[in-house]
Design an enzyme around this catalytic site. Structure first.
Site, PDB file in Angstrom:
ATOM      1  N   HIS A  75       0.841  -1.203   0.000  1.00  0.00           N
ATOM      2  CA  HIS A  75       0.000   0.000   0.000  1.00  0.00           C
ATOM      3  C   HIS A  75       0.873   1.249   0.000  1.00  0.00           C
ATOM      4  O   HIS A  75       1.862   1.302   0.727  1.00  0.00           O
ATOM      5  CB  HIS A  75      -0.883   0.031   1.256  1.00  0.00           C
ATOM      6  CG  HIS A  75      -2.063  -0.881   1.175  1.00  0.00           C
ATOM      7  ND1 HIS A  75      -3.335  -0.465   1.445  1.00  0.00           N
ATOM      8  CD2 HIS A  75      -2.158  -2.177   0.827  1.00  0.00           C
ATOM      9  CE1 HIS A  75      -4.176  -1.482   1.273  1.00  0.00           C
ATOM     10  NE2 HIS A  75      -3.471  -2.540   0.909  1.00  0.00           N
ATOM     11  N   TYR A 204      -8.835   5.229   8.235  1.00  0.00           N
ATOM     12  CA  TYR A 204      -8.851   5.624   9.648  1.00  0.00           C
ATOM     13  C   TYR A 204      -9.940   6.685   9.780  1.00  0.00           C
ATOM     14  O   TYR A 204      -9.855   7.739   9.143  1.00  0.00           O
ATOM     15  CB  TYR A 204      -7.507   6.225  10.069  1.00  0.00           C
ATOM     16  CG  TYR A 204      -6.385   5.223  10.214  1.00  0.00           C
ATOM     17  CD1 TYR A 204      -5.696   4.737   9.110  1.00  0.00           C
ATOM     18  CD2 TYR A 204      -5.994   4.772  11.471  1.00  0.00           C
ATOM     19  CE1 TYR A 204      -4.661   3.828   9.252  1.00  0.00           C
ATOM     20  CE2 TYR A 204      -4.953   3.860  11.631  1.00  0.00           C
ATOM     21  CZ  TYR A 204      -4.289   3.385  10.515  1.00  0.00           C
ATOM     22  OH  TYR A 204      -3.257   2.489  10.657  1.00  0.00           O
ATOM     23  N   PRO A 295      -2.520   0.753  19.322  1.00  0.00           N
ATOM     24  CA  PRO A 295      -2.373   0.216  17.964  1.00  0.00           C
ATOM     25  C   PRO A 295      -2.568   1.221  16.824  1.00  0.00           C
ATOM     26  O   PRO A 295      -2.196   0.913  15.690  1.00  0.00           O
ATOM     27  CB  PRO A 295      -3.437  -0.881  17.901  1.00  0.00           C
ATOM     28  CG  PRO A 295      -4.411  -0.553  18.975  1.00  0.00           C
ATOM     29  CD  PRO A 295      -3.657   0.163  20.042  1.00  0.00           C
ATOM     30  N   LYS A 299       2.282   0.083  15.052  1.00  0.00           N
ATOM     31  CA  LYS A 299       3.726   0.105  15.291  1.00  0.00           C
ATOM     32  C   LYS A 299       4.277  -1.039  16.139  1.00  0.00           C
ATOM     33  O   LYS A 299       5.496  -1.248  16.177  1.00  0.00           O
ATOM     34  CB  LYS A 299       4.113   1.438  15.971  1.00  0.00           C
ATOM     35  CG  LYS A 299       3.944   2.642  15.072  1.00  0.00           C
ATOM     36  CD  LYS A 299       4.862   2.527  13.880  1.00  0.00           C
ATOM     37  CE  LYS A 299       4.651   3.621  12.867  1.00  0.00           C
ATOM     38  NZ  LYS A 299       5.239   3.300  11.569  1.00  0.00           N
ATOM     39  N   TYR A 387       4.527   6.942   9.517  1.00  0.00           N
ATOM     40  CA  TYR A 387       3.748   5.734   9.247  1.00  0.00           C
ATOM     41  C   TYR A 387       4.590   4.694   8.506  1.00  0.00           C
ATOM     42  O   TYR A 387       4.558   3.494   8.842  1.00  0.00           O
ATOM     43  CB  TYR A 387       2.490   6.079   8.435  1.00  0.00           C
ATOM     44  CG  TYR A 387       1.421   5.020   8.500  1.00  0.00           C
ATOM     45  CD1 TYR A 387       0.338   5.151   9.363  1.00  0.00           C
ATOM     46  CD2 TYR A 387       1.488   3.866   7.720  1.00  0.00           C
ATOM     47  CE1 TYR A 387      -0.643   4.174   9.443  1.00  0.00           C
ATOM     48  CE2 TYR A 387       0.526   2.878   7.793  1.00  0.00           C
ATOM     49  CZ  TYR A 387      -0.543   3.039   8.656  1.00  0.00           C
ATOM     50  OH  TYR A 387      -1.501   2.061   8.733  1.00  0.00           O
TER      51      TYR A 387
END
Ligand code: FAD
Ligand code: DHB
Length: 395
Positions: A75, A204, A295, A299, A387
């Site tokens: 992704h 998200y 979460p 990570k 990220y």
């Protein structure tokens, strides 16, 4: 039966323990892994799914990346959704071509176990009463029981890779470790569902009812999460209720969430936690035994892998040259990066969840933060570089 002596005794066959054991093997260093659960249990436990580029590269370099490269979903972005609208964060554009790979933790563990066994690795499952001793001397020991017999493993070093509830961290004398902790007033209810992901990218989502996350495992299997109470009773959540709530929170104009049979569901509490230092004498803590992140941002597994990369280099230097300076600096090197990852996970969590004591001011501030991150290239770049995974700084 098990060896009575090894160079590095490893407690725990999660990502930290197995990656460490295989990295050591590749450097010609002997290790024994002791795990109190069965291999099947460890390989079926539903947990993380997002691998940073650095984790993917390491697994590939270690020769355990073949299936990940074939089956993993690469992704190059995520979507942030709020006020019913989606906003893409394009990692490829913002980070010079980097991305993440969706590949379940359970699959990573299967690949690592296969590799350890194929190369004669010693990984013992279903051992009992593991305890660590004499790690403030040069001859540490691990005692354990297997099939009713008591054993003692003599080692040069012990790696405590036994997770948050393990035995290694509590074995360090009181007063040595400083603990830092924040417990969040919510948890995540997660499902694995036979429903094709309704979005190309992970979503998200911030909503009045609380956070929701759309993720996936394969093109056929979805992984979805809902913010819930930290002690939420899963029995009160029928599949219909879960899907209804996901539909409400993730709703967006012109978009439909596909539903399907729920294969697994569970509730996870959320905390930020770490200890400083992560070592005492010849005992080194790695992964969840030393730190937990909430979460949001995915990570946990990646941090565990980063720790053992540093540890493996430290052992390598020690065995090749007798130089222990890298081992001495293990905590310092890891913690510099861990604190940044703690900050990122806390920030993502704070931006995206409804806090029970949140005021209308807090909610408007969260919307402003999301608006800023999705409209400023500088802010979006900061999210993206965290990220996909920060570099390790060795100095
Ligand atoms: P672990 O994976 O916990 O491995 C430790 C191992 O040690 C275990 O196999 C355990 O059985 C064994 N052990 C414990 N005590 C002993 C003992 N006394 N003797 C011998 N063996 C012992 N992270 C994400 O990024 N995204 C997610 O979606 C996500 N979901 C999660 C869901 C749950 C329910 C949990 C608990 C964690 C989740 N995490 C997630 C976090 C992520 O899975 C962990 O950060 C990661 O597993 C850390 O790896 P580890 O090897 O340090 O610890
Ligand atoms: C997943 C878990 C996370 O914590 C996250 O931030 C993204 C995805 C997952 O399990 O797929």
């Amino acid at each position: 039966m098990p060896n009575v002596r090894t160079q590095v005794g490893i407690v725990g066959a999660g990502p930290a323990g197995l990656v460490l054991s295989h990295l050591l093997y590749l450097r010609g260093i002997d290790s024994v892994v002791l795990e109190n659960r069965s291999r099947q249990y460890v390989e079926e436990r539903v947990r993380a799914g997002v691998l940073e580029q650095g984790t993917v590269d390491l697994l590939a370099e270690m020769g355990v990346g073949e299936r990940m490269k074939k089956e993993g979903l690469v992704h190059y972005g995520i979507e942030l959704r709020f006020l019913g609208r989606g906003h893409p964060i394009d990692f490829r554009e913002l980070t010079g071509g980097k991305g993440i790979t969706i590949y379940a933790q359970a699959e990573v563990l299967k690949d690592l176990n296969d590799a350890r066994i194929a190369t004669g690795g010693q990984v013992f499952f279903e051992v009992e009463d593991v305890s660590v001793h004499d790690f403030n001397t040069v001859q540490p020991k691990i005692s354990y029981r297997k099939d009713g017999h008591a054993y003692e493993l003599a080692c040069d070093f012990i790696a405590g890779c036994d997770g948050f509830h393990g035995t290694c961290r509590p074995s360090i004398p009181h007063g040595v470790l400083t603990e830092y902790e924040r417990v969040y007033p919510f948890g995540w209810l997660g499902i694995l569902a036979e429903a094709p992901p309704s979005s190309e990218e992970l979503v998200y989502c911030y909503h009045d009812h609380g956070f929701a996350l759309l993720s996936m495992r394969t093109p056929q299997i979805g992984r979805l999460y809902l913010q819930c109470k930290p002690d939420e009773d899963i029995a009160e959540w029928s599949d219909d209720r879960i899907w209804h709530e996901l539909q409400v929170r993730l709703a967006s104009t012109g978009w439909k969430l596909a539903e399907g049979p729920v294969l697994q569901k569970g509730v996870t509490g959320m905390r930020s936690f770490l200890v400083d230092p992560m070592q005492y004498g010849r005992l080194f803590l790695a992964g969840d035994s030393a730190h937990i992140v909430p979460p949001t941002g995915a990570k946990g597994l990646n941090l565990a892998v980063a720790d053992v990369q540093v540890l493996a280099r430290g052992f390598d230097k020690f065995y090749k040259t007798g130089d222990h300076t890298l081992l001495d600096r293990y905590s310092q090197i890891c913690l510099r990066r861990i604190w940044k990852v703690q900050r990122f996970s806390w920030w993502m969590t704070s931006m995206l969840h409804r806090f029970p004591d949140g005021t209308p001011f807090d909610q408007r501030r969260q919307i402003a933060e999301l608006d800023y991150v999705t409209s400023s290239r500088a802010a979006a770049t900061s999210l993206a570089e965290n990220y996909i995974g920060l570099p390790m700084e060795w100095d």
